[in-house]
Motif scaffolding. Structure first.
Motif: not given
Ligand SMILES: Cc1cc2nc3c(=O)[nH]c(=O)nc-3n(C[C@H](O)[C@H](O)[C@H](O)COP(=O)(O)OP(=O)(O)OC[C@H]3O[C@@H](n4cnc5c(N)ncnc54)[C@H](O)[C@@H]3O)c2cc1C
Length: 367
Positions: A33, A44, A171, A204, A224, A304, A333
Protein backbone atom coordinates in the motif's frame (compact mmCIF):
# COMPACT_ATOMS: atom_id res chain seq x y z
CA UNK A 1 13.37 -10.63 -3.22
CA UNK A 2 10.06 -11.40 -1.45
CA UNK A 3 7.89 -14.12 -3.05
CA UNK A 4 4.15 -14.64 -2.54
CA UNK A 5 1.30 -16.54 -4.17
CA UNK A 6 -0.78 -13.36 -4.41
CA UNK A 7 0.36 -9.74 -4.14
CA UNK A 8 -2.34 -7.09 -3.80
CA UNK A 9 -1.58 -3.59 -5.00
CA UNK A 10 -3.56 -1.38 -2.62
CA UNK A 11 -4.65 -1.86 0.99
CA UNK A 12 -8.12 -0.31 1.13
CA UNK A 13 -11.21 -2.30 2.10
CA UNK A 14 -11.22 -4.20 -1.22
CA UNK A 15 -7.56 -5.28 -0.89
CA UNK A 16 -7.98 -6.08 2.81
CA UNK A 17 -11.06 -8.31 2.41
CA UNK A 18 -9.46 -10.07 -0.56
CA UNK A 19 -6.19 -10.61 1.34
CA UNK A 20 -8.12 -12.16 4.22
CA UNK A 21 -10.14 -14.48 1.97
CA UNK A 22 -7.07 -15.62 0.00
CA UNK A 23 -4.94 -16.13 3.12
CA UNK A 24 -7.76 -18.20 4.67
CA UNK A 25 -7.28 -20.73 1.83
CA UNK A 26 -3.65 -21.19 2.95
CA UNK A 27 -2.08 -18.97 0.28
CA UNK A 28 0.90 -16.68 0.96
CA UNK A 29 -0.46 -13.15 0.52
CA UNK A 30 1.21 -9.71 0.47
CA UNK A 31 -0.50 -6.33 0.51
CA UNK A 32 1.49 -3.37 -0.82
CA UNK A 33 0.00 0.00 0.00
CA UNK A 34 1.36 3.37 -1.08
CA UNK A 35 0.04 5.42 1.83
CA UNK A 36 1.40 5.91 5.35
CA UNK A 37 -1.80 4.29 6.67
CA UNK A 38 -4.13 1.74 5.01
CA UNK A 39 -6.78 2.79 2.53
CA UNK A 40 -7.61 6.09 0.88
CA UNK A 41 -11.36 6.31 0.14
CA UNK A 42 -12.00 3.66 2.77
CA UNK A 43 -10.37 5.60 5.58
CA UNK A 44 -12.54 8.66 4.82
CA UNK A 45 -15.79 6.83 4.16
CA UNK A 46 -18.79 6.57 6.44
CA UNK A 47 -22.43 6.21 5.57
CA UNK A 48 -25.18 3.85 4.56
CA UNK A 49 -24.02 0.46 3.32
CA UNK A 50 -27.26 -0.38 1.51
CA UNK A 51 -28.06 -1.11 -2.15
CA UNK A 52 -28.84 2.20 -3.89
CA UNK A 53 -32.37 2.35 -5.28
CA UNK A 54 -31.21 3.87 -8.55
CA UNK A 55 -29.92 0.40 -9.51
CA UNK A 56 -33.18 -1.36 -8.72
CA UNK A 57 -34.24 -1.82 -12.36
CA UNK A 58 -30.98 -3.65 -13.11
CA UNK A 59 -32.05 -6.92 -11.50
CA UNK A 60 -28.71 -8.72 -11.86
CA UNK A 61 -26.67 -5.90 -10.37
CA UNK A 62 -29.21 -5.01 -7.68
CA UNK A 63 -29.42 -8.69 -6.74
CA UNK A 64 -25.62 -8.75 -6.39
CA UNK A 65 -25.78 -5.66 -4.15
CA UNK A 66 -28.36 -7.39 -1.97
CA UNK A 67 -26.16 -10.48 -1.67
CA UNK A 68 -23.32 -8.11 -0.76
CA UNK A 69 -25.45 -6.64 2.04
CA UNK A 70 -25.89 -10.17 3.45
CA UNK A 71 -22.10 -10.78 3.28
CA UNK A 72 -21.47 -7.49 5.07
CA UNK A 73 -23.90 -8.48 7.83
CA UNK A 74 -21.94 -11.70 8.30
CA UNK A 75 -18.79 -9.59 8.65
CA UNK A 76 -20.50 -7.49 11.31
CA UNK A 77 -21.52 -10.60 13.29
CA UNK A 78 -18.08 -12.20 12.95
CA UNK A 79 -15.73 -9.21 13.39
CA UNK A 80 -17.43 -6.78 15.78
CA UNK A 81 -17.39 -9.00 18.91
CA UNK A 82 -13.59 -9.35 18.56
CA UNK A 83 -12.42 -6.14 16.90
CA UNK A 84 -14.94 -3.51 18.01
CA UNK A 85 -17.90 -1.79 16.48
CA UNK A 86 -17.76 -0.45 12.92
CA UNK A 87 -21.46 -0.48 12.07
CA UNK A 88 -24.82 0.63 13.39
CA UNK A 89 -28.08 -1.05 12.32
CA UNK A 90 -30.63 1.58 11.29
CA UNK A 91 -33.85 1.72 9.30
CA UNK A 92 -33.48 3.80 6.14
CA UNK A 93 -36.18 6.17 4.93
CA UNK A 94 -35.93 6.88 1.19
CA UNK A 95 -37.47 10.18 0.13
CA UNK A 96 -38.45 10.04 -3.54
CA UNK A 97 -40.06 12.34 -6.07
CA UNK A 98 -43.22 10.89 -7.62
CA UNK A 99 -41.53 10.05 -10.93
CA UNK A 100 -38.64 8.27 -9.18
CA UNK A 101 -41.11 6.35 -7.02
CA UNK A 102 -43.01 5.25 -10.15
CA UNK A 103 -39.77 4.01 -11.70
CA UNK A 104 -38.68 2.12 -8.58
CA UNK A 105 -42.02 0.65 -7.49
CA UNK A 106 -42.50 -2.08 -10.15
CA UNK A 107 -39.11 -3.64 -9.28
CA UNK A 108 -39.49 -3.76 -5.53
CA UNK A 109 -41.49 -6.95 -4.93
CA UNK A 110 -38.87 -9.06 -6.66
CA UNK A 111 -35.79 -7.40 -5.25
CA UNK A 112 -36.33 -5.69 -1.90
CA UNK A 113 -38.97 -7.46 0.12
CA UNK A 114 -38.01 -5.72 3.39
CA UNK A 115 -38.97 -2.32 1.91
CA UNK A 116 -42.48 -0.92 2.03
CA UNK A 117 -44.15 2.37 1.13
CA UNK A 118 -45.46 4.52 3.97
CA UNK A 119 -47.52 7.71 3.99
CA UNK A 120 -46.02 11.13 4.70
CA UNK A 121 -47.89 11.10 8.05
CA UNK A 122 -46.31 7.77 9.01
CA UNK A 123 -42.91 9.07 7.84
CA UNK A 124 -43.28 12.17 10.03
CA UNK A 125 -44.12 9.99 13.05
CA UNK A 126 -40.99 7.89 12.54
CA UNK A 127 -38.62 10.70 11.58
CA UNK A 128 -39.28 13.03 14.48
CA UNK A 129 -37.79 16.48 14.05
CA UNK A 130 -37.32 16.15 10.29
CA UNK A 131 -38.92 18.53 7.81
CA UNK A 132 -40.53 16.15 5.31
CA UNK A 133 -42.35 17.51 2.24
CA UNK A 134 -45.91 16.20 1.65
CA UNK A 135 -45.40 15.86 -2.09
CA UNK A 136 -42.72 13.15 -1.79
CA UNK A 137 -43.18 9.39 -1.58
CA UNK A 138 -41.60 7.50 1.31
CA UNK A 139 -40.09 4.03 1.24
CA UNK A 140 -38.97 2.44 4.50
CA UNK A 141 -36.34 -0.33 4.71
CA UNK A 142 -35.97 -1.78 8.19
CA UNK A 143 -32.63 -3.55 7.82
CA UNK A 144 -29.95 -1.09 6.66
CA UNK A 145 -26.52 -0.52 8.18
CA UNK A 146 -24.41 2.59 8.71
CA UNK A 147 -20.71 1.68 8.39
CA UNK A 148 -17.48 3.48 9.31
CA UNK A 149 -14.81 2.69 6.72
CA UNK A 150 -11.69 3.25 8.86
CA UNK A 151 -13.01 1.04 11.68
CA UNK A 152 -14.12 -1.71 9.26
CA UNK A 153 -10.74 -1.70 7.53
CA UNK A 154 -8.92 -1.85 10.86
CA UNK A 155 -10.97 -4.95 11.85
CA UNK A 156 -10.25 -6.73 8.56
CA UNK A 157 -6.57 -5.79 8.74
CA UNK A 158 -6.39 -7.36 12.21
CA UNK A 159 -7.80 -10.59 10.72
CA UNK A 160 -5.16 -10.39 7.97
CA UNK A 161 -2.42 -10.14 10.61
CA UNK A 162 -3.71 -13.32 12.28
CA UNK A 163 -3.55 -15.10 8.94
CA UNK A 164 0.09 -14.01 8.39
CA UNK A 165 -0.64 -11.65 5.52
CA UNK A 166 2.50 -9.56 4.86
CA UNK A 167 1.22 -5.96 4.93
CA UNK A 168 3.53 -3.14 3.83
CA UNK A 169 2.67 0.57 4.06
CA UNK A 170 4.64 3.32 2.29
CA UNK A 171 5.22 0.90 -0.59
CA UNK A 172 4.19 2.29 -3.96
CA UNK A 173 4.10 -0.12 -6.90
CA UNK A 174 5.75 1.75 -9.76
CA UNK A 175 5.82 -0.89 -12.46
CA UNK A 176 4.37 -4.32 -13.14
CA UNK A 177 6.24 -6.82 -15.32
CA UNK A 178 4.44 -10.06 -16.20
CA UNK A 179 6.80 -12.93 -17.07
CA UNK A 180 6.28 -16.67 -17.81
CA UNK A 181 7.39 -17.40 -14.26
CA UNK A 182 5.21 -14.88 -12.44
CA UNK A 183 4.84 -11.15 -11.90
CA UNK A 184 7.61 -8.78 -10.84
CA UNK A 185 6.50 -5.63 -9.07
CA UNK A 186 8.93 -2.73 -8.90
CA UNK A 187 8.12 -0.90 -5.67
CA UNK A 188 9.58 1.97 -3.67
CA UNK A 189 10.53 -0.69 -1.08
CA UNK A 190 12.33 -2.98 -3.55
CA UNK A 191 11.16 -5.69 -5.95
CA UNK A 192 8.36 -8.11 -5.05
CA UNK A 193 7.85 -11.37 -6.91
CA UNK A 194 4.46 -13.07 -6.98
CA UNK A 195 2.58 -15.74 -8.90
CA UNK A 196 -0.45 -13.50 -9.34
CA UNK A 197 -0.83 -9.75 -8.83
CA UNK A 198 -4.22 -8.19 -8.15
CA UNK A 199 -4.78 -4.48 -8.61
CA UNK A 200 -6.90 -3.18 -5.72
CA UNK A 201 -5.59 0.38 -5.95
CA UNK A 202 -8.98 2.12 -5.80
CA UNK A 203 -9.07 5.36 -7.79
CA UNK A 204 -5.50 4.70 -9.01
CA UNK A 205 -6.34 1.31 -10.54
CA UNK A 206 -6.63 2.73 -14.05
CA UNK A 207 -3.12 4.21 -14.11
CA UNK A 208 -1.09 2.81 -17.00
CA UNK A 209 1.95 1.68 -14.98
CA UNK A 210 -0.20 -0.78 -13.00
CA UNK A 211 -1.97 -2.71 -15.75
CA UNK A 212 -0.46 -1.74 -19.11
CA UNK A 213 -3.99 -2.20 -20.49
CA UNK A 214 -6.81 0.32 -20.77
CA UNK A 215 -8.71 -0.04 -17.50
CA UNK A 216 -11.41 2.59 -17.47
CA UNK A 217 -11.57 3.64 -13.84
CA UNK A 218 -11.48 7.31 -12.94
CA UNK A 219 -11.16 9.10 -9.61
CA UNK A 220 -14.31 10.88 -8.42
CA UNK A 221 -14.47 13.03 -5.32
CA UNK A 222 -16.94 12.35 -2.58
CA UNK A 223 -17.27 14.60 0.43
CA UNK A 224 -18.87 14.33 3.82
CA UNK A 225 -19.34 16.35 6.98
CA UNK A 226 -19.69 14.95 10.47
CA UNK A 227 -21.65 16.93 13.04
CA UNK A 228 -21.46 16.73 16.81
CA UNK A 229 -25.19 16.88 17.56
CA UNK A 230 -26.98 16.88 20.90
CA UNK A 231 -29.24 14.06 19.75
CA UNK A 232 -28.84 11.72 16.81
CA UNK A 233 -31.71 11.01 14.39
CA UNK A 234 -33.60 7.70 14.76
CA UNK A 235 -32.99 6.56 11.17
CA UNK A 236 -31.01 7.12 7.97
CA UNK A 237 -32.65 9.69 5.70
CA UNK A 238 -31.78 9.14 2.07
CA UNK A 239 -32.60 11.41 -0.88
CA UNK A 240 -29.98 12.92 -3.21
CA UNK A 241 -28.04 13.55 0.03
CA UNK A 242 -28.12 11.41 3.11
CA UNK A 243 -28.21 12.07 6.82
CA UNK A 244 -26.93 9.19 8.91
CA UNK A 245 -26.62 8.48 12.63
CA UNK A 246 -22.90 7.60 12.77
CA UNK A 247 -21.17 4.76 14.58
CA UNK A 248 -19.37 7.25 16.86
CA UNK A 249 -22.59 8.98 18.02
CA UNK A 250 -22.12 11.75 15.45
CA UNK A 251 -24.30 12.66 12.46
CA UNK A 252 -22.89 12.12 8.97
CA UNK A 253 -24.03 14.20 6.02
CA UNK A 254 -22.94 12.78 2.69
CA UNK A 255 -23.68 12.86 -0.99
CA UNK A 256 -25.35 10.35 -3.20
CA UNK A 257 -23.21 8.71 -5.87
CA UNK A 258 -24.81 10.64 -8.74
CA UNK A 259 -23.29 13.88 -7.52
CA UNK A 260 -19.69 12.80 -7.70
CA UNK A 261 -19.93 12.37 -11.47
CA UNK A 262 -20.43 16.10 -11.86
CA UNK A 263 -17.33 17.03 -9.91
CA UNK A 264 -13.95 17.94 -11.34
CA UNK A 265 -11.88 14.95 -12.51
CA UNK A 266 -8.30 14.38 -11.35
CA UNK A 267 -6.62 13.34 -8.13
CA UNK A 268 -7.46 16.47 -6.11
CA UNK A 269 -8.86 15.17 -2.83
CA UNK A 270 -9.44 18.45 -1.03
CA UNK A 271 -12.87 19.44 0.27
CA UNK A 272 -14.39 22.47 -1.39
CA UNK A 273 -16.64 25.23 -0.08
CA UNK A 274 -19.40 24.55 -2.63
CA UNK A 275 -19.71 20.87 -1.73
CA UNK A 276 -19.48 21.35 2.02
CA UNK A 277 -21.93 24.29 1.99
CA UNK A 278 -24.45 22.20 0.10
CA UNK A 279 -24.15 19.39 2.65
CA UNK A 280 -24.56 21.75 5.61
CA UNK A 281 -27.54 23.43 3.96
CA UNK A 282 -29.14 20.03 3.38
CA UNK A 283 -28.58 19.06 7.04
CA UNK A 284 -30.15 22.22 8.46
CA UNK A 285 -33.09 22.05 6.04
CA UNK A 286 -33.88 18.36 6.53
CA UNK A 287 -33.42 18.36 10.32
CA UNK A 288 -33.66 21.98 11.57
CA UNK A 289 -32.23 21.10 15.01
CA UNK A 290 -28.90 20.44 13.26
CA UNK A 291 -28.54 24.16 12.45
CA UNK A 292 -27.11 24.48 15.96
CA UNK A 293 -24.80 21.44 15.75
CA UNK A 294 -21.03 21.89 15.52
CA UNK A 295 -19.27 20.61 12.39
CA UNK A 296 -16.71 18.12 13.74
CA UNK A 297 -14.94 16.86 10.62
CA UNK A 298 -14.84 17.57 6.87
CA UNK A 299 -13.67 14.72 4.64
CA UNK A 300 -13.08 14.18 0.97
CA UNK A 301 -11.90 11.00 -0.75
CA UNK A 302 -11.42 9.73 -4.28
CA UNK A 303 -13.68 6.85 -5.26
CA UNK A 304 -12.84 4.49 -8.14
CA UNK A 305 -15.60 5.02 -10.71
CA UNK A 306 -15.67 2.62 -13.66
CA UNK A 307 -16.85 3.67 -17.13
CA UNK A 308 -19.01 0.52 -17.24
CA UNK A 309 -20.93 1.59 -14.11
CA UNK A 310 -20.17 -1.78 -12.43
CA UNK A 311 -17.14 -2.95 -10.45
CA UNK A 312 -14.41 -4.66 -12.50
CA UNK A 313 -13.65 -8.09 -11.05
CA UNK A 314 -11.52 -10.52 -13.01
CA UNK A 315 -8.47 -10.84 -15.24
CA UNK A 316 -6.86 -7.80 -16.86
CA UNK A 317 -7.58 -8.30 -20.59
CA UNK A 318 -4.67 -10.12 -22.24
CA UNK A 319 -2.96 -11.19 -18.99
CA UNK A 320 -3.12 -14.54 -17.19
CA UNK A 321 -1.39 -13.40 -14.01
CA UNK A 322 -2.73 -9.90 -13.58
CA UNK A 323 -6.17 -9.40 -12.04
CA UNK A 324 -8.43 -6.54 -10.99
CA UNK A 325 -10.82 -5.87 -8.15
CA UNK A 326 -11.78 -2.22 -8.41
CA UNK A 327 -14.39 0.29 -9.55
CA UNK A 328 -16.58 0.05 -6.46
CA UNK A 329 -17.48 3.75 -6.65
CA UNK A 330 -19.81 4.73 -3.78
CA UNK A 331 -20.61 1.17 -2.62
CA UNK A 332 -17.21 -0.29 -1.71
CA UNK A 333 -18.02 -0.67 1.99
CA UNK A 334 -21.17 -2.54 1.06
CA UNK A 335 -19.59 -4.83 -1.51
CA UNK A 336 -15.97 -5.47 -0.41
CA UNK A 337 -16.61 -8.79 1.34
CA UNK A 338 -18.82 -10.15 -1.42
CA UNK A 339 -16.26 -9.09 -4.04
CA UNK A 340 -13.48 -10.79 -2.09
CA UNK A 341 -15.39 -14.04 -1.67
CA UNK A 342 -16.40 -14.18 -5.33
CA UNK A 343 -12.91 -13.46 -6.63
CA UNK A 344 -11.26 -15.89 -4.21
CA UNK A 345 -13.53 -18.72 -5.39
CA UNK A 346 -12.73 -17.80 -8.98
CA UNK A 347 -8.97 -17.64 -8.38
CA UNK A 348 -8.67 -20.78 -6.28
CA UNK A 349 -11.41 -23.01 -7.74
CA UNK A 350 -12.09 -21.49 -11.16
CA UNK A 351 -15.76 -20.99 -10.19
CA UNK A 352 -17.42 -17.72 -11.13
CA UNK A 353 -20.90 -18.38 -9.69
CA UNK A 354 -21.07 -15.24 -7.52
CA UNK A 355 -19.47 -12.68 -9.84
CA UNK A 356 -21.90 -11.53 -12.56
CA UNK A 357 -20.46 -11.66 -16.07
CA UNK A 358 -21.19 -7.94 -16.47
CA UNK A 359 -18.25 -7.30 -14.09
CA UNK A 360 -15.70 -9.14 -16.22
CA UNK A 361 -13.06 -6.53 -17.25
CA UNK A 362 -12.81 -7.91 -20.79
CA UNK A 363 -16.56 -7.61 -21.33
CA UNK A 364 -16.54 -4.12 -19.81
CA UNK A 365 -13.78 -3.14 -22.22
CA UNK A 366 -15.74 -4.45 -25.17
CA UNK A 367 -18.76 -2.43 -23.99
C1 LIG B 1 -16.56 10.40 1.71
C2 LIG B 1 -16.89 9.00 1.26
C3 LIG B 1 -18.06 8.38 1.69
C4 LIG B 1 -18.37 7.08 1.29
N1 LIG B 1 -19.51 6.49 1.76
C5 LIG B 1 -19.77 5.19 1.45
C6 LIG B 1 -20.91 4.54 1.99
O1 LIG B 1 -21.67 5.13 2.73
N2 LIG B 1 -21.13 3.24 1.66
C7 LIG B 1 -20.29 2.55 0.84
O2 LIG B 1 -20.54 1.36 0.60
N3 LIG B 1 -19.21 3.15 0.30
C8 LIG B 1 -18.94 4.45 0.56
N4 LIG B 1 -17.87 5.09 0.00
C9 LIG B 1 -17.13 4.39 -1.06
C10 LIG B 1 -16.08 3.46 -0.49
O3 LIG B 1 -15.36 4.13 0.50
C11 LIG B 1 -15.14 3.01 -1.63
O4 LIG B 1 -15.88 2.36 -2.65
C12 LIG B 1 -14.10 2.02 -1.11
O5 LIG B 1 -13.47 2.53 0.04
C13 LIG B 1 -13.05 1.72 -2.18
O6 LIG B 1 -12.11 0.87 -1.60
P1 LIG B 1 -10.75 0.54 -2.35
O7 LIG B 1 -10.04 -0.45 -1.52
O8 LIG B 1 -11.06 0.20 -3.78
O9 LIG B 1 -9.98 1.93 -2.43
P2 LIG B 1 -9.12 2.76 -1.35
O10 LIG B 1 -9.68 2.69 0.01
O11 LIG B 1 -8.95 4.11 -1.97
O12 LIG B 1 -7.74 1.99 -1.32
C14 LIG B 1 -6.87 1.99 -2.42
C15 LIG B 1 -5.45 1.93 -1.88
O13 LIG B 1 -4.55 1.74 -2.98
C16 LIG B 1 -3.36 2.40 -2.66
N5 LIG B 1 -2.60 2.62 -3.91
C17 LIG B 1 -2.91 3.41 -4.96
N6 LIG B 1 -1.95 3.33 -5.91
C18 LIG B 1 -1.03 2.46 -5.45
C19 LIG B 1 0.21 1.96 -5.96
N7 LIG B 1 0.70 2.32 -7.17
N8 LIG B 1 0.94 1.09 -5.20
C20 LIG B 1 0.48 0.70 -3.98
N9 LIG B 1 -0.70 1.14 -3.45
C21 LIG B 1 -1.43 2.01 -4.17
C22 LIG B 1 -3.80 3.70 -1.99
O14 LIG B 1 -2.77 4.19 -1.15
C23 LIG B 1 -5.02 3.22 -1.19
O15 LIG B 1 -4.65 2.92 0.15
C24 LIG B 1 -17.52 6.38 0.39
C25 LIG B 1 -16.34 7.00 -0.04
C26 LIG B 1 -16.02 8.29 0.39
C27 LIG B 1 -14.73 8.93 -0.07
Amino acid sequence: MTRSDFALVGGGIIGACLAEELAATGAAVSVLDAGPTPGHATSRAAGPAAPALRHVADHVFYGWLQQAAASLREDVDRLEPVHGRFSAPQPILHVLRAEEADRVAPHLPATASSAHWISSTQAAELATGFRLPDDRRYLLEQTALAVDGARYLSAVQARCARLDVVWRQDTTVQDVLVTDDGVELATTGGPVHTDIAIITAGAWSGTAELTGAPVHVRPARRQLVTLAAESVPPLILSSTRHLVPGVAGDVIIGTDEDDIAAQAPGFDDRCDVAGITELLHFAATALPALARAAPADLRCGLCPVPASGRPLIGRVPGHQRLWLATGHAGHGLLTARHTARGLTTALTKGQWDTVPRMMCPTRALEG
